[in-house]
Design a protein around this motif. Structure first.
Motif, PDB file in Angstrom:
ATOM      1  N   SER A  93       1.124  -1.708   0.204  1.00 30.46           N
ATOM      2  CA  SER A  93       0.271   0.128   0.457  1.00 30.46           C
ATOM      3  C   SER A  93       0.811   1.379  -0.145  1.00 30.46           C
ATOM      4  N   HIS A 144      -7.764   7.731   0.405  1.00 30.71           N
ATOM      5  CA  HIS A 144      -8.055   6.824  -0.797  1.00 30.71           C
ATOM      6  C   HIS A 144      -7.625   7.809  -1.594  1.00 30.71           C
ATOM      7  N   ARG A 191      -5.202   4.828  -3.408  1.00 32.04           N
ATOM      8  CA  ARG A 191      -6.167   4.173  -5.232  1.00 32.04           C
ATOM      9  C   ARG A 191      -4.814   4.629  -5.384  1.00 32.04           C
ATOM     10  N   ASN A 235      -4.277   1.400 -12.825  1.00 34.22           N
ATOM     11  CA  ASN A 235      -3.175   0.668 -13.294  1.00 34.22           C
ATOM     12  C   ASN A 235      -3.003   0.976 -14.449  1.00 34.22           C
ATOM     13  N   TRP A 286      -8.616   3.256 -11.254  1.00 33.92           N
ATOM     14  CA  TRP A 286      -7.827   3.070 -10.159  1.00 33.92           C
ATOM     15  C   TRP A 286      -8.721   2.220  -8.872  1.00 33.92           C
ATOM     16  N   GLN A 287      -7.374   1.500  -8.629  1.00 36.90           N
ATOM     17  CA  GLN A 287      -7.558  -0.035  -7.498  1.00 36.90           C
ATOM     18  C   GLN A 287      -7.344   0.511  -6.107  1.00 36.90           C
ATOM     19  N   LEU A 288      -7.780  -0.053  -5.292  1.00 36.16           N
ATOM     20  CA  LEU A 288      -7.188  -0.385  -3.987  1.00 36.16           C
ATOM     21  C   LEU A 288      -6.745  -1.859  -3.553  1.00 36.16           C
ATOM     22  N   PRO A 289      -5.463  -1.881  -3.198  1.00 39.55           N
ATOM     23  CA  PRO A 289      -5.025  -2.971  -2.644  1.00 39.55           C
ATOM     24  C   PRO A 289      -6.105  -4.400  -1.977  1.00 39.55           C
ATOM     25  N   GLY A 312      -8.320  -6.849  -5.895  1.00 46.62           N
ATOM     26  CA  GLY A 312      -7.466  -6.591  -6.475  1.00 46.62           C
ATOM     27  C   GLY A 312      -6.067  -7.141  -6.942  1.00 46.62           C
ATOM     28  N   TYR A 372      -5.123  -4.737  -9.104  1.00 49.08           N
ATOM     29  CA  TYR A 372      -3.949  -3.771  -8.228  1.00 49.08           C
ATOM     30  C   TYR A 372      -2.555  -3.460  -8.155  1.00 49.08           C
ATOM     31  N   SER A 391       1.641  -5.842  -6.279  1.00 47.61           N
ATOM     32  CA  SER A 391       0.887  -6.316  -5.731  1.00 47.61           C
ATOM     33  C   SER A 391       2.261  -7.749  -5.602  1.00 47.61           C
TER      34      SER A 391
END
Length: 354
Positions: free
Chosen positions: A118, A129, A245, A248, A253-256, A260, A290, A293
Motif C-alpha cells: 500500500s 484513498h 488508490r 493501473n 483506480w484500484q485499492l489493494p 485487486g 491492483y 502486488s
C-alpha cells in the motif's frame, strides 16, 4: 493520519491482536516429540506467518520461530545457515543464489503467499484513498514533485483541497522486499526512475527520509505532515493509516484489496524456472488489478537435516495455510493454481542431508 471509512479495518486489527490465539481445527497429526524450525526474513508476510505459527503448532506439535528482520536479513541468515529457512519478498538474484551455495548445496525459493504493497500518506485535511498515478509516485520519490498543492494531484482528485505542504518521501533504509516490490513497480511505470534508481531490496534514494522496517517508516510517517511511504496492506490497515488508490495500466483506480490482488496474480499463466515472478503493473486485460502486488517466498536449502519437517510445514502453508480463516482479513490471497503446482514441485526437491 487515522484511516477512516475502511470496512475491513476493525476485522484486520482484531485479527492481528488475536494472532497468538489462532488454532488449527485438526489435532490428529500432533507429534509426541518436540520439533522446532527457525526462520527469519521479510516483514511483509509476518502478519500471516504469525497466524500460521500457533495453528501449525496446535496441529503438529512443531514450533516455528520466525524473526521479521527484513528480506535482506532473511537472505543473509539462510545464506549463512543460521536459520532453517529464510523469507523474502524479492526473488533471489543469480549472484545471491551463487553466494548461498554452502558445501555444494544451494537454495530453492518457493512462492508461498500473495498480497500487496500500500501507499500510505499523512496529509492533514485530505480524505482517505486519494488517487495517485505511477508517474506521480515516481516523480515524488525522484524529488521532481515537491508540494502537495501541485496541479497534477488536483486534476485526478476533484473536490479535494490539497494543502500548500511540502512532500516528504519516506523509504525503507534496510534491505527490504517491500523496497523491491515498490521500486519494481516504479521502474515499470517510469523510465526515468528505472534509469536513475532501478529496483532492488536496497537502492540509493535521491530524496527523502529513511526508516528501518515497516515500523520505522510508519513512525516517521505518523509524525510527519506531508509524508508518504509504503508498506504491506495488512500493516497499513492494522495501524490505521490512510492509503491511496493507484491507477493501473487499464486506467482504473484500484485499492489493494482481495479482488485487486487476485486480478494481478491472474496474469501468471506459467511459472518460470526458479519461480521468479513479477506481477506489478499488469496488462490492460486485468482492469481490476491492483498494480503493486507481489508474491513472497520461503528460502530453503536443497539438502538439510530438517528436510522432512520443512517440506511438511511448507505443504501445510501452501494448502491449509491459504484458507480464508488465515488470509482474508489480512488481505492475503490464496496463490493461484499454476503457482501452487510449481511451488509443490519445488518443495519436493528438498532432500535430507546425508
Amino acid at each position: 493520519m487515522k484511516q477512516r471509512g475502511i470496512i475491513l479495518l476493525a476485522a484486520v486489527a482484531a485479527a492481528l491482536v488475536a494472532v497468538v490465539g489462532a488454532t488449527a481445527q485438526n489435532n490428529s497429526t500432533k507429534q509426541s516429540n518436540s520439533t522446532t524450525l527457525n526462520g527469519a526474513g521479510a516483514t511483509f508476510p509476518f502478519p500471516l506467518i504469525s497466524k500460521w505459527i500457533p495453528a501449525y503448532d496446535q496441529a503438529t506439535g512443531v514450533q516455528i520461530n520466525y524473526s521479521p528482520i527484513g528480506s535482506g536479513g532473511g537472505i543473509a541468515a539462510i545464506t549463512n545457515r543460521t536459520v532453517d529457512f529464510g523469507a523474502s519478498d524479492a526473488p533471489l538474484t543469480p549472484d545471491q543464489f551463487t553466494a548461498a551455495v554452502k558445501d555444494g548445496i544451494g537454495l530453492v525459493q518457493i512462492p508461498w503467499a500473495l498480497s500487496a504493497t500500500s501507499v500510505m500518506y499523512n496529509i492533514p485535511g485530505v480524505p482517505a484513498h486519494i488517487k495517485l498515478t505511477g508517474k506521480q509516485l515516481a516523480d515524488i520519490f525522484l524529488g521532481k514533485t515537491t508540494n502537495w498543492n501541485d496541479a497534477s494531484f488536483k486534476k485526478n482528485n476533484p473536490g479535494v483541497n490539497f494543502p500548500d505542504l511540502k512532500i516528504t518521501p519516506i523509504f525503507r533504509s534496510d534491505g527490504s522486499g517491500t523496497n523491491y516490490n515498490f521500486t519494481d513497480y516504479l521502474s515499470s511505470v517510469s523510465p526515468d526512475f528505472k534509469s536513475k534508481v532501478g529496483f532492488s531490496t536496497q537502492v540509493n534514494w535521491p530524496v527523502g527520509v529513511g526508516g528501518r522496517g515497516s515500523s520505522g517508516v510508519s513512525g516517521v510517517l505518523s509524525r510527519t505532515d506531508g509524508g508518504i511511504t509504503y508498506a504491506d496492506i495488512a500493516y497499513a490497515l492494522a495501524n490505521h493509516f490512510q492509503f491511496a488508490r493507484i491507477q493501473n495500466r487499464a486506467g482504473k483506480w484500484q485499492l489493494p484489496g482481495l479482488r485487486g490482488i487476485k486480478a494481478a496474480a491472474a496474469t501468471v499463466k506459467k511459472v518460470p524456472a526458479g519461480n521468479e515472478m513479477h506481477i506489478v503493473n499488469p496488462a490492460k486485460s486485468q482492469p481490476l488489478a491492483y498494480p503493486i502486488s507481489t508474491f513472497t517466498y520461503i528460502l530453503v536449502p536443497k539438502k538439510t537435516p530438517q528436510a522432512k519437517e520443512l517440506r511438511r510445514f511448507i505443504f501445510w502453508a501452501l494448502t491449509q495455510g491459504q484458507q480464508a480463516q488465515y488470509t482474508a482479513k489480512l488481505l492475503f490471497v490464496p496463490i493461484p493454481k499454476p503457482v501452487l503446482v510449481a511451488a509443490e514441485k519445488t518443495m519436493r526437491t528438498i532432500q535430507p542431508a546425508t
